[in-house]
Scaffold this active site. Structure first.
Site, PDB file in Angstrom:
ATOM      1  CG  ASP A 148       4.358  -2.114   1.373  1.00  0.00           C
ATOM      2  OD1 ASP A 148       3.515  -1.227   1.214  1.00  0.00           O
ATOM      3  OD2 ASP A 148       4.662  -2.589   2.476  1.00  0.00           O
ATOM      4  CB  CYS A 186       6.037   1.182   6.577  1.00  0.00           C
ATOM      5  SG  CYS A 186       5.035   0.262   7.731  1.00  0.00           S
ATOM      6  CG  HIS A 212       2.076   3.613   4.746  1.00  0.00           C
ATOM      7  ND1 HIS A 212       2.900   2.806   5.494  1.00  0.00           N
ATOM      8  CD2 HIS A 212       2.010   4.803   5.412  1.00  0.00           C
ATOM      9  CE1 HIS A 212       3.313   3.475   6.565  1.00  0.00           C
ATOM     10  NE2 HIS A 212       2.782   4.683   6.533  1.00  0.00           N
ATOM     11  CD  GLN A 224       2.074  -5.923   2.843  1.00  0.00           C
ATOM     12  OE1 GLN A 224       3.100  -5.405   3.279  1.00  0.00           O
ATOM     13  NE2 GLN A 224       0.894  -5.706   3.390  1.00  0.00           N
ATOM     14  CE  LYS A 269      -7.053   0.414   6.670  1.00  0.00           C
ATOM     15  NZ  LYS A 269      -7.551  -0.617   5.781  1.00  0.00           N
ATOM     16  CG  HIS A 320       6.281   2.912   2.523  1.00  0.00           C
ATOM     17  ND1 HIS A 320       6.718   1.621   2.283  1.00  0.00           N
ATOM     18  CD2 HIS A 320       5.245   2.811   3.394  1.00  0.00           C
ATOM     19  CE1 HIS A 320       5.983   0.783   2.997  1.00  0.00           C
ATOM     20  NE2 HIS A 320       5.092   1.468   3.664  1.00  0.00           N
ATOM     21  NE  ARG A 354       1.506  -8.339   8.412  1.00  0.00           N
ATOM     22  CZ  ARG A 354       0.685  -7.643   7.617  1.00  0.00           C
ATOM     23  NH1 ARG A 354      -0.607  -7.909   7.616  1.00  0.00           N
ATOM     24  NH2 ARG A 354       1.167  -6.699   6.816  1.00  0.00           N
TER      25      ARG A 354
END
Length: 611
Positions: free
Chosen positions: A354, A305, A485, A352, A439, A356, A334
């Site tokens: 992902d 992000c 997100h 991911q 979320k 946005h 991570r």
């Protein structure tokens, strides 16, 4: 707690009582209920193994038959501390050795909170409860496995033995659960991933860093293509970002320090590193300089992000452009502790799906609705229909979250409204929010009844403020966008693991790494088999020819074990008639077909993404 969780919590105390009756010197830590069971952490001089389970279970049954009442004993902090120092907590009787773990747990209870003990028979434990009325109500219990665990999950603390078990109200429910566990062993993604050659872990590469093998890569590409089609329909644009970024970027976003425990340590710039070495700087000194911002560095990307926010900020934006939807299959890193790694479900490097969305406040509800529909389409296509929706809200610890309460309230209200407008039921759960905003999570049950957190949609008023994002409105003034997100798969690696276990490795044909295997009965049919394979490949189907010198039955068994959806058998008759004898892994023999008919049916099945 639910009734079942209360039963399992009580079973954990029965386990602890049995352990102490067998090994009075044992030191107990904690024993909570968990999903599908319970555990108790214990420090003991010798290793407990599954061979010890029968005698532990027999001792537990004795305690159940005794019908010991669970008695709640409210007490003061001072009195509880005296009991811990006398070795009375987590014990059957007083002993000269202090209850170190119980004393530490006691001291971690915030001031002002009530202190309660629970007693059954001679066993007394520090516990908030609740429990069933008597041990006699815990009728169906079974120990399942034992593992190592650091006290409080910290590698600096002593390593304990964690004994797992499960409990149900009846023997029938326990038997059904144990049958599901046996089925789960057969479907274990680590076992099937190895057998089907989908992924590989190599110590030379590093723990928690998987290698996608060619067959697994096919599934990944198909999932990405599937989602890519859906994203194109919703107007997303694809971006790519680096795997590493300036530490300052993550200071701005708040990932450093709010997400620091899950990140790899910062990497000094080469010049800074040389200077530190020249100065003889210790690691602790460098860490202090990082904290204070005196020196900079880089960070392996923990989230996509912040970089997407910088892409939005790369040029002036007008309200006419909004919403801006940026999507990326972005790899993130991570720092998971070694004891927490688990196949493809818990990794140190993963990708991911992902995206946005940057939009105006008036567009939030419609954009969240689009995200919800996207997640539902993904899950339905993959036969993951049994799911519940959770709205994750802030927890009581305000230090874990950024931003003003008023913005959180606005974000929470917007997500509530979007879910209701979509006609969906949901539960609210405090403490499940991201550090920057509330979320929506989709928690999916697979065919074995296990729950997985998959798709997520997060609403964020805070990162646009921290990054100074703006767009020019119709009034010719600057306005702050809102950031959404969202990730329908979450982690591609974790999603693959769930699909392997859900389908038992028997993927629908559109996802199968190999869709058809041609089985020539003898070498005389090899040329025709290759001709068939070439024709099917022209239709963009994934095909191989089994050219081994094996019997037909052996070739069928091999293809079945490798979970190939279709086998096309070619012998003399098929060769002369230019046909195929088709066998489906799921439906058995389908009879003789013309090559074009079989190809058309298969292509249609792939296009429809049929299950």
């Amino acid at each position: 707690m639910t009734e079942l969780e209360t039963l399992r919590h009580s079973a954990a105390h029965i386990l602890a009582t049995a352990l102490l009756e067998l090994w009075p010197e044992a030191q107990l830590a904690a024993g909570p209920p968990v999903e599908n069971g319970f555990y108790y952490d214990v420090s003991l001089s010798h290793r407990i193994s599954p061979e010890d389970f029968p005698k532990i279970e027999e001792k537990m049954r004795e305690i159940v038959r005794a019908g010991q009442p669970f008695v709640c004993v409210p007490t003061s902090r001072e009195e509880a501390e005296k009991l811990a120092l006398r070795g009375r907590l987590g014990a059957l009787s007083e002993r000269p050795v202090p209850s170190e773990f119980k004393l530490d747990i006691l001291r971690g209870i915030p001031e002002g909170e009530p202190i309660t003990l629970y007693q059954n028979g001679e066993f007394l434990d520090l516990c908030a409860g609740p429990h069933v009325k008597s041990t006699a109500l815990v009728r169906a219990v079974r120990l399942t496995h034992v593992a190592s665990a650091y006290y409080r999950g910290d590698e600096k603390n002593p390593q304990l033995q964690r004994i797992y078990g499960t409990a149900f109200p009846s023997e029938r429910e326990l038997a059904e659960h144990l049958a599901r566990l046996e089925e789960a062993k057969k479907r274990d993604h680590r076992k099937l991933g190895r057998e089907l050659e989908l992924f590989y872990f190599d110590e030379a590469v590093g723990a928690g860093l998987p290698l996608w093998l060619p067959r697994g890569a096919v599934i990944r590409q198909e999932l990405q293509a599937f989602l890519g089609e859906l994203l194109a329909k919703q107007g997303y644009e694809t971006v790519f970002t680096p795997h590493i970024g300036e530490l300052g970027l993550y200071r701005t976003s708040g990932h450093f320090p709010y997400y620091r425990e899950s990140q790899y340590p910062p990497i000094p710039e080469p010049a800074v590193w040389e200077s530190l070495v020249h100065e003889g700087c210790r690691c602790g000194d460098y860490a202090n300089r990082l904290e204070s911002g005196v020196v900079g560095g880089y960070l392996l990307k923990p989230m996509n992000c912040p970089m997407h926010a910088r892409i939005f900020a790369s040029r002036p934006r007008s309200y006419r452009e909004l919403p801006v939807r940026l999507a990326e299959f972005g790899t993130v890193y991570r720092w998971e502790k070694s004891g927490e790694l688990g196949g493809m479900t818990r990794l140190r490097g993963f990708t991911q799906d992902d995206a946005h969305i940057f939009c105006s406040e008036s567009q939030v509800e419609a954009e969240v609705a689009g995200c919800l529909e996207l997640v539902r389409t993904v899950l339905a296509t993959l036969d993951l229909r049994d799911c519940r929706i959770r709205l994750g809200l802030r927890g009581p610890d305000s230090g874990k979250y950024i931003g003003e309460p008023a913005l959180w309230e606005k974000a929470e209200a917007a997500l509530c409204s979007a879910i209701r407008q979509a006609g969906l039921e949901f539960t609210r759960e405090a403490g499940e929010a991201a550090f920057y905003g509330p979320k929506i999570d989709f928690l999916v049950r697979d065919c074995l009844g296990r729950e997985w957190q998959l798709g997520t949609v997060q609403l964020d008023y805070n990162l646009p403020i921290r990054f100074g994002l703006a767009f020019v409105g119709a009034d010719n003034r600057e306005h702050r966008p809102v950031m959404i997100h969202r990730a329908p798969f979450g982690s591609l690696e974790r999603f693959l693991a769930i699909l392997i276990e859900h389908f038992g490795g028997d993927f629908p044909v559109w996802l199968a790494p190999e869709q058809v295997r041609i089985l020539p009965i003898s070498d005389q049919q090899l040329d025709y088999a290759r001709e068939v394979a070439a024709a099917l490949r022209k239709r963009r189907l994934r095909v191989s020819v089994d050219e081994k010198h094996e019997t037909l039955n052996a070739k069928i068994r091999i293809a079945e074990s490798q979970k190939i959806p279709y086998m096309a058998i070619v012998g003399k008759n098929e060769q002369s008639s230019k046909n195929l004898s088709v066998r489906s892994r799921r439906r058995g023999n389908l009879g003789v077909m013309a090559l074009t008919v079989f190809a058309d049916q298969l292509v249609d099945e792939v296009i429809r993404r049929s299950l």
